[in-house]
Design a protein around this motif. Structure first.
Motif, PDB file in Angstrom:
ATOM      1  N   SER A 194      -6.254   8.496  -4.767  1.00 42.17           N
ATOM      2  CA  SER A 194      -5.426   9.027  -3.499  1.00 42.17           C
ATOM      3  C   SER A 194      -4.417   7.674  -3.258  1.00 42.17           C
ATOM      4  CB  SER A 194      -6.073   9.289  -2.363  1.00 42.17           C
ATOM      5  OG  SER A 194      -5.396   9.485  -1.166  1.00 42.17           O
ATOM      6  N   VAL A 195      -4.898   6.772  -2.211  1.00 40.99           N
ATOM      7  CA  VAL A 195      -3.998   5.671  -1.969  1.00 40.99           C
ATOM      8  C   VAL A 195      -4.067   4.676  -3.253  1.00 40.99           C
ATOM      9  CG1 VAL A 195      -4.261   3.637  -0.526  1.00 40.99           C
ATOM     10  CG2 VAL A 195      -4.695   5.729   0.627  1.00 40.99           C
ATOM     11  N   SER A 234      -1.001  14.278   0.390  1.00 37.52           N
ATOM     12  CA  SER A 234      -2.453  14.870   0.296  1.00 37.52           C
ATOM     13  C   SER A 234      -2.482  15.908  -0.838  1.00 37.52           C
ATOM     14  CB  SER A 234      -2.999  15.603   1.338  1.00 37.52           C
ATOM     15  OG  SER A 234      -4.230  16.215   1.445  1.00 37.52           O
ATOM     16  N   ARG A 277       0.832  -1.115  -0.017  1.00 40.98           N
ATOM     17  CA  ARG A 277      -0.098  -0.258   0.082  1.00 40.98           C
ATOM     18  C   ARG A 277       0.816   1.217  -0.032  1.00 40.98           C
ATOM     19  NH1 ARG A 277      -5.352   1.768   2.801  1.00 40.98           N
ATOM     20  NH2 ARG A 277      -4.807   4.018   3.548  1.00 40.98           N
ATOM     21  N   CYS A 278       0.284   2.265  -0.749  1.00 43.42           N
ATOM     22  CA  CYS A 278       1.116   3.517  -0.761  1.00 43.42           C
ATOM     23  C   CYS A 278       0.169   4.554  -0.680  1.00 43.42           C
ATOM     24  CB  CYS A 278       1.628   3.880  -2.118  1.00 43.42           C
ATOM     25  SG  CYS A 278       2.463   5.356  -2.381  1.00 43.42           S
ATOM     26  N   ASP A 279       0.357   5.608   0.558  1.00 44.45           N
ATOM     27  CA  ASP A 279      -0.283   6.760   0.744  1.00 44.45           C
ATOM     28  C   ASP A 279       0.385   7.925   0.302  1.00 44.45           C
ATOM     29  OD1 ASP A 279      -2.685   7.034   3.606  1.00 44.45           O
ATOM     30  OD2 ASP A 279      -2.363   8.277   1.790  1.00 44.45           O
ATOM     31  N   ARG A 300      -5.742   2.527  -8.124  1.00 45.54           N
ATOM     32  CA  ARG A 300      -5.743   3.751  -7.458  1.00 45.54           C
ATOM     33  C   ARG A 300      -7.118   4.138  -7.454  1.00 45.54           C
ATOM     34  NH1 ARG A 300      -2.788   9.478  -8.269  1.00 45.54           N
ATOM     35  NH2 ARG A 300      -2.526  10.194  -6.084  1.00 45.54           N
TER      36      ARG A 300
END
Lengths: 114, 109
Positions: A73-74, A27, A22-24, A69
């Motif tokens: 976002s994530v 913002s 996972r990649c966040d 995606r």
């Protein structure tokens, strides 16, 4: 502010198993990139998203690799039927807009396939 | 196809000595080149880009299109410069970075 985050930081799995990384992103960053870094090598491009769509997936090595995606976002990188050769550090990066030169990198996920 | 070559895996210099990390590229289009740095236990981060022609932490790099090079230089190495340095080529059409294999810089006292 918070930088790019990636989970898990380390993942050990058995050959043949399925994994999700996972990649966040930061913002507000619309572009998201996945790279793979094997031992002794520089990061190697896998796939790039602009918003929700994969704009360039030319670096994915084969059809066992897939990334999504869904909400822009994530992102999740998915690897099916893992092989020992998939062992590497998987890096995620984001940038404010597509074509923005500065990509901000996450800490990476170290994947080990036994 | 684009390629970035960093011929040295390890470069060891003494504190106060000049540093030059070599980078050569191959690209048919108009190149945009960068140096990224990774300090011990930290994430990869941008050091400098050729279009801004700036000096960051005393480092400079000049794009030489004739020699297809983008070498990173610093006149006086400091201990805190010890890190892994990657040269990278941005291919605008693909919006992706092509990295070299990296050079580990070790500054000894």
């Amino acid at each position: 502010g918070a930088g790019v985050s990636q989970t898990p930081s380390n993942k050990v799995t058995e050959k043949g198993k399925y994994v999700e990384l996972r990649c966040d992103p930061i913002s507000g960053h619309t572009a998201l990139y996945w790279y793979r870094q094997s031992l002794g090598q520089g990061p190697e491009f896998l796939i790039y998203f602009q918003g929700t769509g994969a704009a360039d997936d030319s670096g994915l090595p084969n059809d066992r690799f897939f990334a999504v995606r869904p909400e822009g976002s994530v992102s999740t990188l998915k690897i099916q039927r893992t092989e020992r050769g998939d062992s590497a550090v998987y890096l995620c990066a984001s940038s404010l807009i597509a074509g923005d030169y500065e990509q901000y990198f996450g800490p990476g996920t170290r994947l080990t396939v036994t | 196809a684009q390629r970035v070559t960093q011929p040295e895996k390890l470069l060891s210099v003494f504190k106060g000595a000049p540093v030059e990390l070599k980078c050569n590229y191959s690209y048919s289009g108009s190149p945009e080149l960068f140096w990224y740095v990774q300090y011990s236990r930290q994430r990869l981060q941008l050091l400098l880009r050729h279009i801004s022609r700036e000096s960051i932490k005393g480092f400079t790099a000049d794009l030489n299109k004739g020699e297809t090079s983008f070498h990173l230089k610093k006149p006086f190495a400091q201990e805190e410069d010890s890190a892994m340095y990657y040269c990278a080529l941005f291919t605008g059409g693909g919006n992706k970075l092509t990295f070299g294999t990296g050079t580990q810089l070790k500054v000894e006292l």
